[in-house]
Design a protein around this motif. Sequence first.
Motif, mmCIF file in Angstrom:
data_model
loop_
_atom_site.group_PDB
_atom_site.id
_atom_site.type_symbol
_atom_site.label_atom_id
_atom_site.label_comp_id
_atom_site.label_asym_id
_atom_site.label_seq_id
_atom_site.Cartn_x
_atom_site.Cartn_y
_atom_site.Cartn_z
ATOM 1 N N ARG A 38 116.655 28.655 42.880
ATOM 2 C CA ARG A 38 117.777 28.788 41.958
ATOM 3 C C ARG A 38 117.665 30.096 41.188
ATOM 4 O O ARG A 38 116.577 30.656 41.042
ATOM 5 N N GLN A 39 118.803 30.551 40.733
ATOM 6 C CA GLN A 39 118.835 31.755 39.909
ATOM 7 C C GLN A 39 119.811 31.542 38.770
ATOM 8 O O GLN A 39 121.016 31.366 39.001
ATOM 9 N N ALA A 40 119.278 31.535 37.562
ATOM 10 C CA ALA A 40 120.086 31.389 36.360
ATOM 11 C C ALA A 40 120.590 32.764 35.917
ATOM 12 O O ALA A 40 119.994 33.792 36.271
ATOM 13 N N PRO A 41 121.661 32.798 35.122
ATOM 14 C CA PRO A 41 122.200 34.082 34.658
ATOM 15 C C PRO A 41 121.144 34.905 33.940
ATOM 16 O O PRO A 41 120.455 34.409 33.043
ATOM 17 N N GLY A 42 120.990 36.155 34.348
ATOM 18 C CA GLY A 42 120.049 37.053 33.695
ATOM 19 C C GLY A 42 118.589 36.812 34.021
ATOM 20 O O GLY A 42 117.707 37.427 33.414
ATOM 21 N N LYS A 43 118.320 35.910 34.977
ATOM 22 C CA LYS A 43 116.930 35.604 35.327
ATOM 23 C C LYS A 43 116.684 35.849 36.812
ATOM 24 O O LYS A 43 117.613 35.986 37.594
ATOM 25 N N GLY A 44 115.423 35.875 37.163
ATOM 26 C CA GLY A 44 115.062 36.055 38.550
ATOM 27 C C GLY A 44 115.153 34.754 39.331
ATOM 28 O O GLY A 44 115.335 33.682 38.769
ATOM 29 N N ARG A 45 115.012 34.868 40.640
ATOM 30 C CA ARG A 45 115.053 33.686 41.493
ATOM 31 C C ARG A 45 113.791 32.851 41.297
ATOM 32 O O ARG A 45 112.687 33.388 41.208
ATOM 33 N N GLU A 46 113.979 31.539 41.273
ATOM 34 C CA GLU A 46 112.870 30.606 41.043
ATOM 35 C C GLU A 46 112.811 29.575 42.153
ATOM 36 O O GLU A 46 113.836 28.984 42.514
ATOM 37 N N GLY A 47 111.630 29.341 42.681
ATOM 38 C CA GLY A 47 111.461 28.284 43.659
ATOM 39 C C GLY A 47 111.526 26.932 42.980
ATOM 40 O O GLY A 47 110.835 26.715 41.990
ATOM 41 N N VAL A 48 112.335 26.021 43.481
ATOM 42 C CA VAL A 48 112.514 24.698 42.884
ATOM 43 C C VAL A 48 111.670 23.659 43.627
ATOM 44 O O VAL A 48 110.857 22.952 43.023
ATOM 45 N N SER A 49 111.861 23.563 44.923
ATOM 46 C CA SER A 49 111.109 22.622 45.724
ATOM 47 C C SER A 49 111.155 23.065 47.174
ATOM 48 O O SER A 49 112.121 23.704 47.606
ATOM 49 N N CYS A 50 110.122 22.719 47.922
ATOM 50 C CA CYS A 50 110.077 23.158 49.316
ATOM 51 C C CYS A 50 109.229 22.185 50.132
ATOM 52 O O CYS A 50 108.418 21.424 49.584
ATOM 53 N N ILE A 51 109.451 22.216 51.445
ATOM 54 C CA ILE A 51 108.700 21.410 52.396
ATOM 55 C C ILE A 51 108.032 22.374 53.377
ATOM 56 O O ILE A 51 108.709 23.170 54.035
ATOM 57 N N ARG A 52 106.728 22.255 53.495
ATOM 58 C CA ARG A 52 105.993 23.150 54.376
ATOM 59 C C ARG A 52 105.981 22.605 55.802
ATOM 60 O O ARG A 52 105.689 21.433 56.026
ATOM 61 N N ARG A 53 106.315 23.447 56.771
ATOM 62 C CA ARG A 53 106.457 23.028 58.168
ATOM 63 C C ARG A 53 105.153 22.486 58.748
ATOM 64 O O ARG A 53 105.167 21.457 59.433
ATOM 65 N N ILE A 54 104.041 23.149 58.468
ATOM 66 C CA ILE A 54 102.815 22.842 59.192
ATOM 67 C C ILE A 54 102.290 21.440 58.902
ATOM 68 O O ILE A 54 101.610 20.844 59.745
ATOM 69 N N ASP A 55 102.610 20.882 57.739
ATOM 70 C CA ASP A 55 102.043 19.577 57.398
ATOM 71 C C ASP A 55 102.976 18.688 56.601
ATOM 72 O O ASP A 55 102.599 17.575 56.236
ATOM 73 N N GLY A 56 104.189 19.160 56.313
ATOM 74 C CA GLY A 56 105.146 18.334 55.581
ATOM 75 C C GLY A 56 104.862 18.217 54.095
ATOM 76 O O GLY A 56 105.519 17.434 53.404
ATOM 77 N N VAL A 57 103.905 18.975 53.592
ATOM 78 C CA VAL A 57 103.596 18.910 52.165
ATOM 79 C C VAL A 57 104.776 19.453 51.365
ATOM 80 O O VAL A 57 105.377 20.468 51.714
ATOM 81 N N ILE A 58 105.086 18.751 50.288
ATOM 82 C CA ILE A 58 106.185 19.132 49.405
ATOM 83 C C ILE A 58 105.630 19.747 48.119
ATOM 84 O O ILE A 58 104.689 19.206 47.528
ATOM 85 N N TYR A 59 106.206 20.844 47.724
ATOM 86 C CA TYR A 59 105.863 21.485 46.461
ATOM 87 C C TYR A 59 107.099 21.449 45.562
ATOM 88 O O TYR A 59 108.222 21.658 46.026
ATOM 89 N N THR A 60 106.869 21.207 44.286
ATOM 90 C CA THR A 60 107.959 21.146 43.317
ATOM 91 C C THR A 60 107.528 21.862 42.048
ATOM 92 O O THR A 60 106.413 21.632 41.559
ATOM 93 N N THR A 61 108.396 22.697 41.520
ATOM 94 C CA THR A 61 108.026 23.419 40.316
ATOM 95 C C THR A 61 107.930 22.455 39.130
ATOM 96 O O THR A 61 108.640 21.440 39.068
ATOM 97 N N ASP A 62 107.040 22.765 38.197
ATOM 98 C CA ASP A 62 106.730 21.831 37.116
ATOM 99 C C ASP A 62 107.951 21.431 36.286
ATOM 100 O O ASP A 62 108.060 20.282 35.843
ATOM 101 N N SER A 63 108.871 22.357 36.071
ATOM 102 C CA SER A 63 109.995 22.084 35.175
ATOM 103 C C SER A 63 110.948 21.020 35.704
ATOM 104 O O SER A 63 111.761 20.491 34.939
ATOM 105 N N VAL A 64 110.873 20.691 36.997
ATOM 106 C CA VAL A 64 111.784 19.682 37.553
ATOM 107 C C VAL A 64 111.045 18.486 38.140
ATOM 108 O O VAL A 64 111.679 17.553 38.655
#
Length: 128
Positions: A38-64
């Motif tokens: 996501r990218q909020a007005p006036g801010k840089g792009r931020e990773g929110v959540s993702c799924i890694r292909r090699i093992d299906g591990v999910i990462y989620t940023t602390d704020s959400v």
Amino acid sequence: QVQLVESGGGLVQPGGSLRLSCAASGFTLDDADLGWFRQAPGKGREGVSCIRRIDGVIYTTDSVKGRFTISRDNAKKTLYLQMNSLKPEDTAIYYCASGRRPRSWQSSCLSGGWFDYWGQGTQVTVSS
């Protein structure tokens, strides 16, 4: 070719919910690294959540954490982001992304460097 098309954004009151969808084509979902940024007005792009292909591990940023959930439906070729208990600070343009990094990449996928393809984005506005 790879295409990603987001939908589901909109205006929602604080405390409300939205589900974002990302329709994918040109590749197989379960053979890709997948993410929401996501990218909020006036801010840089931020990773929110993702799924890694090699093992299906999910990462989620602390704020959400505890509020947002990433998921995918391989048959429908769709990536989702369920967003609950939305806050005004969640207001941003949300992008889905895909990539395919080798097994040697063992770190968190919450970085744009993991992804090669991006959707056009969908606006999420949280306001009363």
